[in-house]
Design an enzyme around this catalytic site. Sequence first.
Site, PDB file in Angstrom:
ATOM      1  N   ARG A  84       0.573  -1.326   0.340  1.00  0.00           N
ATOM      2  CA  ARG A  84       0.014   0.112  -0.160  1.00  0.00           C
ATOM      3  C   ARG A  84       1.208   1.259  -0.047  1.00  0.00           C
ATOM      4  NH1 ARG A  84      -5.329  -2.193   4.029  1.00  0.00           N
ATOM      5  NH2 ARG A  84      -6.439  -2.980   2.292  1.00  0.00           N
ATOM      6  N   LYS A 131     -20.782 -15.686   1.487  1.00  0.00           N
ATOM      7  CA  LYS A 131     -22.220 -16.163   1.935  1.00  0.00           C
ATOM      8  C   LYS A 131     -22.761 -15.278   0.390  1.00  0.00           C
ATOM      9  CE  LYS A 131     -23.164 -15.396   6.612  1.00  0.00           C
ATOM     10  NZ  LYS A 131     -22.972 -14.725   7.627  1.00  0.00           N
ATOM     11  N   GLY A 139      -9.652  -7.425  -0.494  1.00  0.00           N
ATOM     12  CA  GLY A 139     -10.039  -8.333   0.245  1.00  0.00           C
ATOM     13  C   GLY A 139      -9.015 -10.022  -0.244  1.00  0.00           C
ATOM     14  N   GLY A 187     -13.617  -3.622  -0.143  1.00  0.00           N
ATOM     15  CA  GLY A 187     -15.002  -2.928   0.263  1.00  0.00           C
ATOM     16  C   GLY A 187     -15.441  -2.205  -0.884  1.00  0.00           C
TER      17      GLY A 187
HETATM   18  P1  AMP Z   1     -16.080 -13.300   1.470  1.00  0.00           P
HETATM   19  O1  AMP Z   1     -15.622 -12.386   2.342  1.00  0.00           O
HETATM   20  O2  AMP Z   1     -17.443 -12.854   1.802  1.00  0.00           O
HETATM   21  O3  AMP Z   1     -15.678 -12.945   0.485  1.00  0.00           O
HETATM   22  O4  AMP Z   1     -16.068 -14.953   1.491  1.00  0.00           O
HETATM   23  C1  AMP Z   1     -14.651 -15.199   1.811  1.00  0.00           C
HETATM   24  C2  AMP Z   1     -14.240 -16.593   2.805  1.00  0.00           C
HETATM   25  O5  AMP Z   1     -15.510 -17.778   2.487  1.00  0.00           O
HETATM   26  C3  AMP Z   1     -13.616 -17.040   3.335  1.00  0.00           C
HETATM   27  O6  AMP Z   1     -12.883 -17.178   3.616  1.00  0.00           O
HETATM   28  C4  AMP Z   1     -13.396 -18.619   2.437  1.00  0.00           C
HETATM   29  O7  AMP Z   1     -13.093 -19.516   3.991  1.00  0.00           O
HETATM   30  C5  AMP Z   1     -15.200 -18.965   2.497  1.00  0.00           C
HETATM   31  N1  AMP Z   1     -15.628 -19.121   1.864  1.00  0.00           N
HETATM   32  C6  AMP Z   1     -15.101 -19.769   0.369  1.00  0.00           C
HETATM   33  N2  AMP Z   1     -15.744 -21.342   0.091  1.00  0.00           N
HETATM   34  C7  AMP Z   1     -16.489 -21.789   1.332  1.00  0.00           C
HETATM   35  C8  AMP Z   1     -17.551 -22.610   1.326  1.00  0.00           C
HETATM   36  N3  AMP Z   1     -17.745 -23.880   0.166  1.00  0.00           N
HETATM   37  N4  AMP Z   1     -18.172 -22.906   2.535  1.00  0.00           N
HETATM   38  C9  AMP Z   1     -17.485 -22.117   3.534  1.00  0.00           C
HETATM   39  N5  AMP Z   1     -17.032 -20.901   3.715  1.00  0.00           N
HETATM   40  C10 AMP Z   1     -16.364 -20.599   3.047  1.00  0.00           C
END
Ligand code: AMP
Length: 398
Positions: free
Chosen positions: A37, A199, A355, A378
């Site tokens: 950064r 999610k 991220g 973000g």
């Molecule tokens: P996000 O912050 O929504 O982009 O989510 C990132 C997180 O999603 C990471 O820490 C991953 O470990 C988690 N992740 C990815 N695939 C899966 C899965 N199949 N089951 C549970 N967590 C997951």
Amino acid sequence: MKKMTIDNINFEGKRVLTRVDFNVPLDKDLNITDDIRIKSTIPTIEKILNDGGKLILMSHLGRPKGEKKPEFSLAPVAKRLSELLGKDVKFLNDCIGDEVENSVNTMKSGEIILLENLRYYKQEEKNDPTFAEQLAKLGDVYVNDAFGTSHRAHASTEGVTKFIKPAVAGYLMEKELDYLGTAIENPVRPFTAILGGAKVSGKIDVIENLFGKVDTLLIGGGMVFTFLKAMDYNIGKSLIEEEKVELASEILTKAEEKEIAFILPTDVVCAKEFSNDSEAKIFDIDQIPDDYMGLDIGPKTIQIYLDSIKRSKTIVWNGPMGVFEFSNFANGTIKIAEGLAKVTELGATTIVGGGDSAAAISSIGLENSISHVSTGGGASLEFLEGKELPGVAALSDL
Ligand code: AMP
């Protein structure tokens, strides 16, 4: 870009108040563990100094929540920046007040000051106008090079622009907006988005905004299972957002109506426990046993996604394909990253949102093989959602 940038200004003799994102990771001895950064702001810093400007840098670091906690001091950053530039960087132990103003007002052209952490004041995140006005006293011109915080209307990203004009984008900000903006508004087709992460709820707005723009959406990560559930598959113990199943179903219908290729995995790598040590087994999506959970995309899916990536001319990726923090479930994410690097070499434009996906790219050393890896997780997500970023909207129009 319709906003003014630092190329529209000659900074000679001017006090240039510049918001940067020096929110670097520190270890317990306060050593900087990753200085990307800081390095990313050097082109902006050099332009201002070469013009003969007086550069006043300001940033936040961590979440001190309005308290002057020494572990969130920007002092180590001043030292590293000085090493990188081969030049003195004067560090001030506050960001507003008489002493700071005196130091700034006695600066000579070509000198650099770094102010102490903006978030030592609660007023920063509250976008307090008095605090913003105090910051504004330190500059004749304002530059924002902190894309990563531009989705927040804080005193140093938005409030301050009410008191200093012009307010212009630095090179890093300009690069982020050019890449993301062109991809969304004017992509070379076929345009594919790859969305992963935990999610559905975190990506709904992105999916809906991208529906009007992409040709193909490739879905991975934990959110896969809410969609599979909506299609009546047995998903075993996989991550599920029960309250989003109906929404997932609506998204599937909408994709069909709009004739967008909305592609879900055909096979997944599963385990009995959420652990790297739990034995990995591959199942087709209609074969997931009750006592297994899906933790990565499977080999057939990887092949289908790579074929789709190969056919695309613009690709945006946000969110890992699986639990990439566990080495045994990182393969999908790694293979997608490698696929993106390959098509970049062949001339496609590839953009990775910040991220986790950016972390995955750099953990396998491919950050220089992608057209653009965003510095703002973000912020890039909100950009992909079609939202206006307050720190960008506040910049002076061309
Ligand atoms: P996000 O912050 O929504 O982009 O989510 C990132 C997180 O999603 C990471 O820490 C991953 O470990 C988690 N992740 C990815 N695939 C899966 C899965 N199949 N089951 C549970 N967590 C997951």
